[in-house]
Design a protein around this motif. Structure first.
Motif, PDB file in Angstrom:
ATOM      1  N   ARG B 215       0.806  -1.214   0.000  1.00  0.00           N
ATOM      2  CA  ARG B 215       0.000   0.000   0.000  1.00  0.00           C
ATOM      3  C   ARG B 215       0.837   1.261   0.000  1.00  0.00           C
ATOM      4  O   ARG B 215       0.416   2.290  -0.487  1.00  0.00           O
ATOM      5  CB  ARG B 215      -0.915   0.009   1.224  1.00  0.00           C
ATOM      6  N   GLN B 216       2.026   1.178   0.579  1.00  0.00           N
ATOM      7  CA  GLN B 216       2.862   2.384   0.640  1.00  0.00           C
ATOM      8  C   GLN B 216       3.813   2.405  -0.548  1.00  0.00           C
ATOM      9  O   GLN B 216       4.543   1.438  -0.758  1.00  0.00           O
ATOM     10  CB  GLN B 216       3.668   2.400   1.938  1.00  0.00           C
ATOM     11  N   PRO B 217       3.834   3.518  -1.289  1.00  0.00           N
ATOM     12  CA  PRO B 217       4.764   3.601  -2.417  1.00  0.00           C
ATOM     13  C   PRO B 217       6.214   3.396  -1.988  1.00  0.00           C
ATOM     14  O   PRO B 217       6.996   2.783  -2.708  1.00  0.00           O
ATOM     15  CB  PRO B 217       4.559   5.023  -2.938  1.00  0.00           C
ATOM     16  N   ALA B 218       6.572   3.882  -0.786  1.00  0.00           N
ATOM     17  CA  ALA B 218       7.953   3.730  -0.331  1.00  0.00           C
ATOM     18  C   ALA B 218       8.305   2.247  -0.178  1.00  0.00           C
ATOM     19  O   ALA B 218       9.389   1.813  -0.563  1.00  0.00           O
ATOM     20  CB  ALA B 218       8.152   4.457   0.990  1.00  0.00           C
ATOM     21  N   THR B 219       7.369   1.476   0.369  1.00  0.00           N
ATOM     22  CA  THR B 219       7.619   0.046   0.542  1.00  0.00           C
ATOM     23  C   THR B 219       7.789  -0.639  -0.807  1.00  0.00           C
ATOM     24  O   THR B 219       8.691  -1.465  -0.979  1.00  0.00           O
ATOM     25  CB  THR B 219       6.444  -0.624   1.280  1.00  0.00           C
ATOM     26  N   SER B 220       6.937  -0.297  -1.741  1.00  0.00           N
ATOM     27  CA  SER B 220       7.009  -0.997  -3.016  1.00  0.00           C
ATOM     28  C   SER B 220       8.267  -0.591  -3.777  1.00  0.00           C
ATOM     29  O   SER B 220       8.887  -1.417  -4.448  1.00  0.00           O
ATOM     30  CB  SER B 220       5.748  -0.767  -3.832  1.00  0.00           C
ATOM     31  N   ALA B 221       8.674   0.672  -3.641  1.00  0.00           N
ATOM     32  CA  ALA B 221       9.929   1.090  -4.281  1.00  0.00           C
ATOM     33  C   ALA B 221      11.091   0.323  -3.680  1.00  0.00           C
ATOM     34  O   ALA B 221      11.973  -0.183  -4.391  1.00  0.00           O
ATOM     35  CB  ALA B 221      10.132   2.587  -4.099  1.00  0.00           C
ATOM     36  N   LEU B 222      11.071   0.202  -2.372  1.00  0.00           N
ATOM     37  CA  LEU B 222      12.159  -0.485  -1.677  1.00  0.00           C
ATOM     38  C   LEU B 222      12.196  -1.967  -2.059  1.00  0.00           C
ATOM     39  O   LEU B 222      13.275  -2.530  -2.277  1.00  0.00           O
ATOM     40  CB  LEU B 222      11.961  -0.334  -0.172  1.00  0.00           C
ATOM     41  N   ALA B 223      11.015  -2.568  -2.162  1.00  0.00           N
ATOM     42  CA  ALA B 223      10.965  -3.984  -2.546  1.00  0.00           C
ATOM     43  C   ALA B 223      11.559  -4.166  -3.936  1.00  0.00           C
ATOM     44  O   ALA B 223      12.349  -5.089  -4.178  1.00  0.00           O
ATOM     45  CB  ALA B 223       9.514  -4.479  -2.519  1.00  0.00           C
ATOM     46  N   GLY B 224      11.201  -3.263  -4.843  1.00  0.00           N
ATOM     47  CA  GLY B 224      11.740  -3.339  -6.199  1.00  0.00           C
ATOM     48  C   GLY B 224      13.252  -3.194  -6.210  1.00  0.00           C
ATOM     49  O   GLY B 224      13.969  -3.963  -6.856  1.00  0.00           O
ATOM     50  N   ILE B 225      13.730  -2.218  -5.464  1.00  0.00           N
ATOM     51  CA  ILE B 225      15.176  -1.978  -5.427  1.00  0.00           C
ATOM     52  C   ILE B 225      15.890  -3.165  -4.789  1.00  0.00           C
ATOM     53  O   ILE B 225      16.983  -3.553  -5.213  1.00  0.00           O
ATOM     54  CB  ILE B 225      15.468  -0.658  -4.683  1.00  0.00           C
ATOM     55  N   ALA B 226      15.245  -3.769  -3.794  1.00  0.00           N
ATOM     56  CA  ALA B 226      15.851  -4.936  -3.153  1.00  0.00           C
ATOM     57  C   ALA B 226      16.026  -6.068  -4.158  1.00  0.00           C
ATOM     58  O   ALA B 226      17.086  -6.696  -4.218  1.00  0.00           O
ATOM     59  CB  ALA B 226      14.978  -5.394  -1.980  1.00  0.00           C
ATOM     60  N   VAL B 227      15.006  -6.315  -4.966  1.00  0.00           N
ATOM     61  CA  VAL B 227      15.115  -7.373  -5.977  1.00  0.00           C
ATOM     62  C   VAL B 227      16.220  -7.033  -6.973  1.00  0.00           C
ATOM     63  O   VAL B 227      17.031  -7.881  -7.355  1.00  0.00           O
ATOM     64  CB  VAL B 227      13.762  -7.558  -6.708  1.00  0.00           C
ATOM     65  N   TRP B 228      16.262  -5.786  -7.359  1.00  0.00           N
ATOM     66  CA  TRP B 228      17.270  -5.328  -8.320  1.00  0.00           C
ATOM     67  C   TRP B 228      18.682  -5.546  -7.763  1.00  0.00           C
ATOM     68  O   TRP B 228      19.550  -6.103  -8.428  1.00  0.00           O
ATOM     69  CB  TRP B 228      17.008  -3.851  -8.626  1.00  0.00           C
ATOM     70  N   ILE B 229      18.879  -5.136  -6.514  1.00  0.00           N
ATOM     71  CA  ILE B 229      20.210  -5.288  -5.910  1.00  0.00           C
ATOM     72  C   ILE B 229      20.539  -6.768  -5.720  1.00  0.00           C
ATOM     73  O   ILE B 229      21.660  -7.203  -5.973  1.00  0.00           O
ATOM     74  CB  ILE B 229      20.275  -4.541  -4.558  1.00  0.00           C
ATOM     75  N   PHE B 230      19.541  -7.527  -5.340  1.00  0.00           N
ATOM     76  CA  PHE B 230      19.763  -8.964  -5.175  1.00  0.00           C
ATOM     77  C   PHE B 230      20.277  -9.574  -6.474  1.00  0.00           C
ATOM     78  O   PHE B 230      21.272 -10.290  -6.481  1.00  0.00           O
ATOM     79  CB  PHE B 230      18.451  -9.640  -4.762  1.00  0.00           C
ATOM     80  N   PHE B 231      19.616  -9.250  -7.573  1.00  0.00           N
ATOM     81  CA  PHE B 231      20.011  -9.850  -8.838  1.00  0.00           C
ATOM     82  C   PHE B 231      21.309  -9.271  -9.375  1.00  0.00           C
ATOM     83  O   PHE B 231      22.075  -9.977 -10.029  1.00  0.00           O
ATOM     84  CB  PHE B 231      18.903  -9.704  -9.880  1.00  0.00           C
ATOM     85  N   SER B 232      21.572  -7.998  -9.102  1.00  0.00           N
ATOM     86  CA  SER B 232      22.782  -7.454  -9.703  1.00  0.00           C
ATOM     87  C   SER B 232      24.014  -7.692  -8.842  1.00  0.00           C
ATOM     88  O   SER B 232      25.121  -7.614  -9.349  1.00  0.00           O
ATOM     89  CB  SER B 232      22.602  -5.973 -10.039  1.00  0.00           C
ATOM     90  N   ILE B 233      23.853  -7.982  -7.560  1.00  0.00           N
ATOM     91  CA  ILE B 233      25.042  -8.190  -6.719  1.00  0.00           C
ATOM     92  C   ILE B 233      25.093  -9.585  -6.105  1.00  0.00           C
ATOM     93  O   ILE B 233      26.042 -10.333  -6.309  1.00  0.00           O
ATOM     94  CB  ILE B 233      25.109  -7.128  -5.590  1.00  0.00           C
ATOM     95  N   PHE B 234      24.019  -9.944  -5.399  1.00  0.00           N
ATOM     96  CA  PHE B 234      24.114 -11.156  -4.575  1.00  0.00           C
ATOM     97  C   PHE B 234      23.887 -12.448  -5.343  1.00  0.00           C
ATOM     98  O   PHE B 234      24.421 -13.475  -4.987  1.00  0.00           O
ATOM     99  CB  PHE B 234      23.134 -11.071  -3.410  1.00  0.00           C
ATOM    100  N   TYR B 235      23.085 -12.364  -6.388  1.00  0.00           N
ATOM    101  CA  TYR B 235      22.698 -13.594  -7.053  1.00  0.00           C
ATOM    102  C   TYR B 235      23.917 -14.348  -7.572  1.00  0.00           C
ATOM    103  O   TYR B 235      24.052 -15.559  -7.346  1.00  0.00           O
ATOM    104  CB  TYR B 235      21.709 -13.296  -8.181  1.00  0.00           C
ATOM    105  N   ASN B 236      24.814 -13.614  -8.235  1.00  0.00           N
ATOM    106  CA  ASN B 236      25.991 -14.278  -8.784  1.00  0.00           C
ATOM    107  C   ASN B 236      26.856 -14.898  -7.693  1.00  0.00           C
ATOM    108  O   ASN B 236      27.411 -15.975  -7.857  1.00  0.00           O
ATOM    109  CB  ASN B 236      26.813 -13.297  -9.608  1.00  0.00           C
ATOM    110  N   MET B 237      26.951 -14.201  -6.559  1.00  0.00           N
ATOM    111  CA  MET B 237      27.725 -14.740  -5.434  1.00  0.00           C
ATOM    112  C   MET B 237      27.131 -16.069  -4.968  1.00  0.00           C
ATOM    113  O   MET B 237      27.855 -17.038  -4.719  1.00  0.00           O
ATOM    114  CB  MET B 237      27.683 -13.777  -4.256  1.00  0.00           C
ATOM    115  N   ILE B 238      25.810 -16.083  -4.850  1.00  0.00           N
ATOM    116  CA  ILE B 238      25.149 -17.298  -4.372  1.00  0.00           C
ATOM    117  C   ILE B 238      25.383 -18.436  -5.346  1.00  0.00           C
ATOM    118  O   ILE B 238      25.684 -19.570  -4.947  1.00  0.00           O
ATOM    119  CB  ILE B 238      23.633 -17.032  -4.178  1.00  0.00           C
TER     120      ILE B 238
END
Lengths: 250, 346
Positions: B215-238
């Motif tokens: 419901r909160q735009p801030a939460t949804s922006a953060l969730a999106g950015i979290a997925v983005w960072i996960f895929f661009s940084i952590f995914y390859n490490m895992i």
């Protein structure tokens, strides 16, 4: 009386265990000003949503202008103007844009929409604020803009959920006058949900009293007075309080 | 205050309130824009007028300019080298880098998601919070118009932006190199631009999805950015960790090694940006013949020449399909959730 325009038959809405609306039967006639009364959470808004086809009834049927809003939502929405409680507008756009946008969603040509928007702003007393961003509007101004927004599509029925909250007393008076005028001269049917008993008593031909999803009583003030007290002459406030046992509603 | 001349105005406004609304007739009289396109054009103008869009465009334009500039300065050095890629001189504009600044394609694969996320993260929840959703839904439009219009508007803004960027880079290449691209190269650039649009559309749909569930735009922006960072940084490490864990102790055959490599690569390809970079590399570097490991038997007899466009396309087809499928799946989920959501005022 004239023909029925809204018919609710055994209308029920259940949310998992909670029954918001419980087998409601109700008929609103054309050209009537009909009041919805009841405490918060009594099922007024849910009933309204079902009339508009915005939520599906669990049981029962709705007919608005002879159309089933579940099957033909557009047909209903074309004929019904709805002013939600605490209506919102696009804050980064001015009042005129907001009205024109609604008009164009109703397939009104742009130039016609513009002239109508300006005339309606005058009608609701916002002619000086038309070029101001809707974000700068006060609560009462938003409510007035909301009324203009309902009227711009030239509806057959206007459903107004708490329309007078936030408007100054003078504004309320002209608001109610406007509703009466639209009804008298253009046959507009108005469904009016409010907590202000005086306003309801002033303009409504008939009222329906809701309590916890059930319809407690329907009729004009006279009939309700007779039903509750066995005699006429009691005002709406006394009747209402009788249903809610001296509930603190004022 | 409401004026005294209410009667005059209201008479003018509602003079023929007959059974039929007068606007059903005006539809025939005059060509009226369909409500859906009214909504799309409003959404586009909302996007273009917003500050976040201006900031992002400035960011993307700057980084791309910088990368094209470094590519251009690298040209004299690479032009000397005689390799099979030299016939695809022009495409290097997109892929060359001097080591200090990433190439154009890398920038797109990094910033594209941010663009997609920022265009959609408040698509539905802001309408809900402003209380406009129930008002708009009570107009004679279908409910899916809202989500379709939002998606289409953002997509057309992105397409416009990327086509412009692509043309700018090609134009800069023409001016500074003085060599026109071949037809093959031009097609490759066009496919690259299309691919970038699909890639951003994937992230756009992800953010629309989040804007429906949060419901909160801030939460949804953060969730999106979290997925983005996960895929661009952590995914390859895992994936590296997993690869280490399951790596065979001893490699008995060439086939086994190739299988292992391909398995790890396939895990990597669950990452949309991996799909995107696979596809761009193949499209813009025609000499790339395979995206995975090959056995000696497979390589035997191969002539080290660049692939024709058709073959390159054939090779990236799975990647493109994957990206399109991901986009469609996300959109379908968002659509389903949105259609089922009960809309109340605020």
């Amino acid at each position: 009386m004239s023909e029925p325009i809204i018919e609710l038959v055994d209308l029920t809405k259940k949310y998992r265990l909670f029954t918001a609306v419980d087998h409601i039967n109700l008929t609103v006639r054309k050209g009537e000003i009909f009041g919805f009364l009841g405490p918060n959470g009594a099922g007024k808004s849910t009933t309204i949503l079902m009339m508009l086809g915005l939520t599906e009834p669990t049981e029962g049927s709705v007919r608005v202008c002879g159309i089933d809003p579940e099957r033909q939502p557009l047909g209903v929405k074309r004929r019904v103007g709805y002013l939600p409680e605490d209506v919102g507008f696009y804050d980064n756009r001015d009042g005129v844009f907001n009205l024109i946008y609604t008009a164009r969603l109703n397939s009104i040509p742009e130039d016609e929409a513009k002239t109508r928007a300006l005339e309606l702003l005058q009608l609701v007393g916002l002619e000086d604020a038309g070029k101001k961003n809707a974000g700068q509007y006060s609560r009462g101004m938003r409510q007035r803009l909301g009324l203009a927004d309902v009227l711009i599509k030239n509806p057959e029925i206007a459903i107004l959920d708490e329309p007078t909250s936030g408007i100054d007393p003078q504004g309320v008076k002209s608001f109610l006058n406007l509703i009466l005028k639209l009804r008298d001269e253009h046959g507009l049917t108005v469904l009016f949900s409010s907590h202000n008993l005086h306003q309801v008593e002033e303009v409504c031909d008939r009222v329906a009293i809701f309590n916890s999803g059930k319809l407690q009583a329907v009729g004009d003030i006279e009939a309700l007075s007779n039903q509750v007290f066995g005699e006429s002459g009691h005002n709406l406030e006394e009747i209402y309080n009788c249903f809610f046992e001296g509930g603190t509603e004022q | 205050m409401m004026n005294v001349n209410i009667t005059a105005i209201s008479r003018k406004l509602f003079n023929n309130n007959s059974e039929k609304s007068p606007y059903s007739m005006s539809l025939n009289r005059k060509k009226v824009q369909h409500p859906f396109w009214v909504m799309v054009s409003k959404e586009i103008s909302d996007q273009v007028r917003s500050w976040r869009f201006i900031i992002l465009v400035a960011l993307i334009a700057l980084t791309c300019l910088a990368s094209v500039y470094t590519a251009l300065t690298q040209f004299p050095k690479s032009a000397g080298a005689k390799s099979s890629e030299d016939i695809f001189f022009f495409l290097k504009l997109f892929t060359l880098s001097d080591g200090t600044l990433p190439s154009f394609t890398v920038f797109i694969s990094f910033l594209g998601p941010l663009l997609g996320l920022s265009l959609g993260f408040d698509a539905i929840n802001s309408e809900m919070n402003r209380g406009t959703l129930s008002r708009i839904l009570s107009q004679p439009i279908y409910r899916d118009y809202i989500i379709n219009a939002k998606f289409l508007a953002a997509l057309s803004v992105v397409s416009f932006l990327f086509v412009t960027l692509g043309l700018l880079v090609v134009g800069a290449g023409l001016i500074f190199l003085g060599i026109p691209p071949t037809v093959d190269e031009l097609w490759r650039v066009i496919f690259f631009v299309l691919l970038s649009i699909v890639y951003v559309a994937f992230w756009l749909n992800l953010s629309i999805f989040f804007s429906i569930i949060f419901r909160q735009p801030a939460t949804s922006a953060l969730a999106g950015i979290a997925v983005w960072i996960f895929f661009s940084i952590f995914y390859n490490m895992i994936i590296q960790l997993i690869a280490k864990g399951i790596a065979p102790q001893q490699i008995y055959s060439e086939q086994q090694a190739v299988n292992f490599q391909n398995f790890v690569l396939n895990l990597m390809r669950l990452n949309p940006s991996q799909l995107f970079s696979d596809a761009t590399v193949t499209l813009l570097m025609p000499s790339v013949r395979s995206l995975g490991a090959l056995t000696m038997a497979q390589v035997e007899g191969a002539i080290p020449t660049p692939l024709p466009l058709g073959q390159s396309l054939l090779m990236v087809w799975p990647q493109v399909t994957g990206l399109v499928a991901g986009t469609i799946v996300l959109f379908a989920i968002s659509y389903y959730l949105f259609m089922r959501r009960e809309v109340r005022s605020r």
